[in-house]
Design a protein around this motif. Structure first.
Motif, PDB file in Angstrom:
ATOM      1  N   ALA A  96       0.843  -1.188   0.000  1.00 62.35           N
ATOM      2  CA  ALA A  96       0.000   0.000   0.000  1.00 62.35           C
ATOM      3  C   ALA A  96       0.882   1.244   0.000  1.00 62.35           C
ATOM      4  O   ALA A  96       1.527   1.562   0.997  1.00 62.35           O
ATOM      5  CB  ALA A  96      -0.923   0.004   1.218  1.00 62.35           C
ATOM      6  N   ASP A  97       0.931   1.951  -1.133  1.00 58.79           N
ATOM      7  CA  ASP A  97       1.698   3.185  -1.224  1.00 58.79           C
ATOM      8  C   ASP A  97       0.836   4.379  -0.821  1.00 58.79           C
ATOM      9  O   ASP A  97      -0.279   4.217  -0.314  1.00 58.79           O
ATOM     10  CB  ASP A  97       2.234   3.363  -2.652  1.00 58.79           C
ATOM     11  CG  ASP A  97       1.128   3.281  -3.698  1.00 58.79           C
ATOM     12  OD1 ASP A  97       0.050   3.861  -3.466  1.00 58.79           O
ATOM     13  OD2 ASP A  97       1.331   2.641  -4.733  1.00 58.79           O
ATOM     14  N   ASP A  98       1.351   5.582  -1.041  1.00 59.39           N
ATOM     15  CA  ASP A  98       0.629   6.793  -0.637  1.00 59.39           C
ATOM     16  C   ASP A  98      -0.708   6.912  -1.350  1.00 59.39           C
ATOM     17  O   ASP A  98      -1.735   7.233  -0.733  1.00 59.39           O
ATOM     18  CB  ASP A  98       1.480   8.043  -0.918  1.00 59.39           C
ATOM     19  CG  ASP A  98       2.729   8.095  -0.049  1.00 59.39           C
ATOM     20  OD1 ASP A  98       2.742   7.409   0.995  1.00 59.39           O
ATOM     21  OD2 ASP A  98       3.674   8.815  -0.402  1.00 59.39           O
ATOM     22  N   LEU A  99      -0.708   6.691  -2.663  1.00 59.34           N
ATOM     23  CA  LEU A  99      -1.940   6.826  -3.440  1.00 59.34           C
ATOM     24  C   LEU A  99      -2.971   5.790  -3.013  1.00 59.34           C
ATOM     25  O   LEU A  99      -4.145   6.114  -2.784  1.00 59.34           O
ATOM     26  CB  LEU A  99      -1.639   6.685  -4.932  1.00 59.34           C
ATOM     27  CG  LEU A  99      -2.848   6.718  -5.877  1.00 59.34           C
ATOM     28  CD1 LEU A  99      -3.606   8.026  -5.726  1.00 59.34           C
ATOM     29  CD2 LEU A  99      -2.414   6.500  -7.324  1.00 59.34           C
ATOM     30  N   VAL A 100      -2.536   4.538  -2.888  1.00 57.84           N
ATOM     31  CA  VAL A 100      -3.440   3.463  -2.480  1.00 57.84           C
ATOM     32  C   VAL A 100      -3.958   3.710  -1.070  1.00 57.84           C
ATOM     33  O   VAL A 100      -5.141   3.488  -0.780  1.00 57.84           O
ATOM     34  CB  VAL A 100      -2.723   2.104  -2.573  1.00 57.84           C
ATOM     35  CG1 VAL A 100      -3.531   1.018  -1.884  1.00 57.84           C
ATOM     36  CG2 VAL A 100      -2.484   1.732  -4.031  1.00 57.84           C
ATOM     37  N   GLY A 101      -3.078   4.172  -0.176  1.00 56.08           N
ATOM     38  CA  GLY A 101      -3.509   4.481   1.184  1.00 56.08           C
ATOM     39  C   GLY A 101      -4.572   5.569   1.209  1.00 56.08           C
ATOM     40  O   GLY A 101      -5.548   5.470   1.964  1.00 56.08           O
ATOM     41  N   ALA A 102      -4.396   6.600   0.378  1.00 55.39           N
ATOM     42  CA  ALA A 102      -5.390   7.674   0.304  1.00 55.39           C
ATOM     43  C   ALA A 102      -6.715   7.153  -0.236  1.00 55.39           C
ATOM     44  O   ALA A 102      -7.789   7.471   0.287  1.00 55.39           O
ATOM     45  CB  ALA A 102      -4.865   8.816  -0.566  1.00 55.39           C
ATOM     46  N   LEU A 103      -6.648   6.330  -1.284  1.00 57.39           N
ATOM     47  CA  LEU A 103      -7.879   5.755  -1.847  1.00 57.39           C
ATOM     48  C   LEU A 103      -8.567   4.849  -0.831  1.00 57.39           C
ATOM     49  O   LEU A 103      -9.800   4.801  -0.761  1.00 57.39           O
ATOM     50  CB  LEU A 103      -7.561   4.978  -3.124  1.00 57.39           C
ATOM     51  CG  LEU A 103      -7.205   5.808  -4.361  1.00 57.39           C
ATOM     52  CD1 LEU A 103      -6.787   4.891  -5.503  1.00 57.39           C
ATOM     53  CD2 LEU A 103      -8.377   6.686  -4.789  1.00 57.39           C
ATOM     54  N   SER A 104      -7.775   4.119  -0.051  1.00 58.35           N
ATOM     55  CA  SER A 104      -8.352   3.264   0.984  1.00 58.35           C
ATOM     56  C   SER A 104      -9.086   4.095   2.033  1.00 58.35           C
ATOM     57  O   SER A 104     -10.176   3.718   2.486  1.00 58.35           O
ATOM     58  CB  SER A 104      -7.256   2.422   1.641  1.00 58.35           C
ATOM     59  OG  SER A 104      -7.778   1.632   2.681  1.00 58.35           O
ATOM     60  N   ASP A 105      -8.490   5.220   2.426  1.00 53.75           N
ATOM     61  CA  ASP A 105      -9.158   6.111   3.381  1.00 53.75           C
ATOM     62  C   ASP A 105     -10.468   6.641   2.805  1.00 53.75           C
ATOM     63  O   ASP A 105     -11.483   6.718   3.510  1.00 53.75           O
ATOM     64  CB  ASP A 105      -8.239   7.280   3.749  1.00 53.75           C
ATOM     65  CG  ASP A 105      -7.070   6.850   4.615  1.00 53.75           C
ATOM     66  OD1 ASP A 105      -7.157   5.764   5.229  1.00 53.75           O
ATOM     67  OD2 ASP A 105      -6.072   7.592   4.678  1.00 53.75           O
ATOM     68  N   PHE A 106     -10.450   7.012   1.524  1.00 52.19           N
ATOM     69  CA  PHE A 106     -11.680   7.459   0.870  1.00 52.19           C
ATOM     70  C   PHE A 106     -12.717   6.330   0.852  1.00 52.19           C
ATOM     71  O   PHE A 106     -13.917   6.566   1.015  1.00 52.19           O
ATOM     72  CB  PHE A 106     -11.392   7.921  -0.568  1.00 52.19           C
ATOM     73  CG  PHE A 106     -10.751   9.269  -0.662  1.00 52.19           C
ATOM     74  CD1 PHE A 106     -11.286  10.365   0.006  1.00 52.19           C
ATOM     75  CD2 PHE A 106      -9.607   9.453  -1.414  1.00 52.19           C
ATOM     76  CE1 PHE A 106     -10.691  11.612  -0.075  1.00 52.19           C
ATOM     77  CE2 PHE A 106      -8.999  10.694  -1.500  1.00 52.19           C
ATOM     78  CZ  PHE A 106      -9.534  11.783  -0.829  1.00 52.19           C
ATOM     79  N   GLY A 107     -12.218   5.094   0.631  1.00 48.75           N
ATOM     80  CA  GLY A 107     -13.128   3.956   0.612  1.00 48.75           C
ATOM     81  C   GLY A 107     -13.790   3.732   1.948  1.00 48.75           C
ATOM     82  O   GLY A 107     -14.991   3.450   2.029  1.00 48.75           O
ATOM     83  N   LEU A 108     -13.012   3.867   3.041  1.00 46.47           N
ATOM     84  CA  LEU A 108     -13.577   3.713   4.384  1.00 46.47           C
ATOM     85  C   LEU A 108     -14.598   4.807   4.654  1.00 46.47           C
ATOM     86  O   LEU A 108     -15.668   4.543   5.214  1.00 46.47           O
ATOM     87  CB  LEU A 108     -12.460   3.756   5.424  1.00 46.47           C
ATOM     88  CG  LEU A 108     -12.881   3.668   6.891  1.00 46.47           C
ATOM     89  CD1 LEU A 108     -13.702   2.419   7.153  1.00 46.47           C
ATOM     90  CD2 LEU A 108     -11.657   3.699   7.794  1.00 46.47           C
ATOM     91  N   ALA A 109     -14.275   6.041   4.254  1.00 48.43           N
ATOM     92  CA  ALA A 109     -15.217   7.152   4.436  1.00 48.43           C
ATOM     93  C   ALA A 109     -16.508   6.907   3.646  1.00 48.43           C
ATOM     94  O   ALA A 109     -17.613   7.135   4.147  1.00 48.43           O
ATOM     95  CB  ALA A 109     -14.572   8.469   4.002  1.00 48.43           C
ATOM     96  N   MET A 110     -16.361   6.398   2.420  1.00 47.97           N
ATOM     97  CA  MET A 110     -17.540   6.129   1.591  1.00 47.97           C
ATOM     98  C   MET A 110     -18.359   4.987   2.167  1.00 47.97           C
ATOM     99  O   MET A 110     -19.600   5.000   2.109  1.00 47.97           O
ATOM    100  CB  MET A 110     -17.098   5.791   0.161  1.00 47.97           C
ATOM    101  CG  MET A 110     -18.218   5.868  -0.862  1.00 47.97           C
ATOM    102  SD  MET A 110     -18.827   7.560  -1.044  1.00 47.97           S
ATOM    103  CE  MET A 110     -20.217   7.305  -2.156  1.00 47.97           C
ATOM    104  N   LEU A 111     -17.683   3.997   2.737  1.00 52.26           N
ATOM    105  CA  LEU A 111     -18.375   2.878   3.367  1.00 52.26           C
ATOM    106  C   LEU A 111     -19.238   3.369   4.521  1.00 52.26           C
ATOM    107  O   LEU A 111     -20.414   2.987   4.653  1.00 52.26           O
ATOM    108  CB  LEU A 111     -17.344   1.868   3.874  1.00 52.26           C
ATOM    109  CG  LEU A 111     -17.849   0.542   4.429  1.00 52.26           C
ATOM    110  CD1 LEU A 111     -18.523  -0.276   3.344  1.00 52.26           C
ATOM    111  CD2 LEU A 111     -16.702  -0.237   5.032  1.00 52.26           C
TER     112      LEU A 111
END
Length: 410
Positions: free
Chosen positions: A58-73
């Protein structure tokens, strides 16, 4: 791209590939067993992650997208809550069950940790319910609009909202007075947003929503994203967890779109689900699997033994009160299924253990065992609940063949 912003090219391929493979695998296994798609997303994440095949991280971009995914969830979980259906019995029972779980969890945590106070805080992880995780499972099985679905939603809503507030109170590091002021400020922001969302929509807004629904304007979707951004930003600004802001944004957005004609509302919901379940949410679950510290579990056999212990504690501390305090008219199998859904936990387990590890109050190996139990709860509990209920992707249109208990009487 800035040199400080790390991007792993292979991750940009493997994570979407895992997201595509997950529903394919779930569909292939459906004739034998109904496995939730999120299970495959997590398992595939573990498989391609550093601790197994080591293909990506998990790099910076993937980590940011994951955070967005958790927020969207969390946003979608809040959006699905219809307080008109949950008011009264379901919400009161869910609240009582969570308070029982909280008292027991804090006591258990204090007893098993050398530092009783830190152990009590870690016990918060046992009070969580992964509403965002079980939401797509309920939707896919056709259970969401049923009275049982309302009970699960009430249990999940309290199991998400309660721990988030408890984290803000107990784990923020703020004084009680500052915490009260912060929560009061967020409550004012939330109340203002809800009051505005309840106001009748002006005619120009309805016309603009309808006119841009299938054009590049997408006014309704952009408005919802703005609400999500504002509420998350408000939570972060007030030193609260972003999950609280995202969850509240879903509730506010649901009220904001309440006056939209049903046909347009269905299209808007489909678009939001497309953004969430089609893109961001799978990233969160795959990355959760990639970030799982499997090595910490395997290096110490004693730590590995903690996983089933914590899994049983999740069921006993969170699931048992939910089942015991369920409505009297609920059948034995449905009562057990409610407890299993209530004991399903993951996102907030990760959040709470991360806070505790960063603060030096919880060993990383114990945190990995807790997260491992959360992963297993997502793998096993919804599947067992569906088997008990006999809901293997049964469409909502044919649910009339099963007798239901009236939720309003609960």
């Amino acid at each position: 791209m800035s040199a400080d912003f790390q991007v792993e090219p292979l991750a940009l391929i493997l994570i979407p590939a895992a997201a595509v493979a997950a529903p394919l695998l779930a569909d292939r296994l459906l004739r034998w067993v109904a496995v939730p798609t999120v299970v495959f997303e997590i398992v595939l994440g573990v498989l391609i992650g550093p601790d197994v095949l080591g293909w990506t991280h998990a790099d910076d971009l993937v980590g940011a997208l994951s955070d967005f995914g958790l927020a969207m969830l969390m946003f979608l979980a809040g959006y699905e809550i219809d307080f008109a259906k949950l008011r009264g019995g379901p919400l009161k029972r869910a609240g009582a069950a969570w308070l029982v779980a909280l008292v027991v969890a804090l006591g258990v945590g204090a007893m098993v940790n050398r530092d009783p106070l830190n152990g009590a805080f870690a016990g918060l992880a046992l009070t969580t319910t992964a509403l965002g995780t079980i939401l797509p499972i309920l939707r896919d099985s056709g259970e969401l609009p049923t009275p049982f679905g309302s009970l699960v939603m009430a249990t999940g809503a309290v199991g998400e909202f309660g721990p988030i507030i408890a984290v803000a109170v107990l784990l923020s590091g703020n004084t009680p007075l500052r915490t009260a002021v912060i929560l009061g400020a967020f409550a004012v922001i939330t109340t203002t947003a809800v009051a505005y969302a309840r106001r009748p929509r002006p005619s120009w807004m309805t016309r603009l929503i309808r006119r841009t629904l299938r054009t590049s304007g997408q006014f309704a979707i952009r408005t919802v994203i703005l609400v999500l951004a504002v509420m998350v930003a408000a939570a972060i600004w007030l030193d609260l967890d972003m999950l609280l802001g995202a969850f509240t944004a879903g509730i506010v957005s649901h009220l904001l779109l309440a006056d939209v004609p049903e046909a347009e509302e269905e299209v808007i919901e489909a678009k939001l689900e497309g953004i969430g379940f089609g893109f961001l949410v799978p990233v969160f679950f795959v990355v959760s699997g990639m970030n799982f510290d499997l090595a910490a579990l395997l290096d110490q056999p004693g730590t590995l033994l903690l996983v089933p212990v914590f899994l049983v504690l999740l069921l006993a501390v969170r699931g048992l009160p939910a089942a015991l305090l369920a409505p009297a008219g609920l059948g034995r199998h449905d009562r057990a299924a409610l407890g299993l859904y209530g004991a399903t936990a993951l996102p907030l387990v990760v959040v709470i253990t991360t806070i505790e590890v960063d603060a030096g109050h919880l060993p990383s190996s114990t945190a990995a065992a807790l997260v491992g139990a959360g992963l297993l709860s997502v793998l096993l509990f919804p599947l067992l609940a569906q088997r008990l209920r006999g809901t293997v992707r049964r469409p909502a249109a044919v649910e009339g063949d099963r007798p239901r208990v009236n939720a309003e009487s609960w």
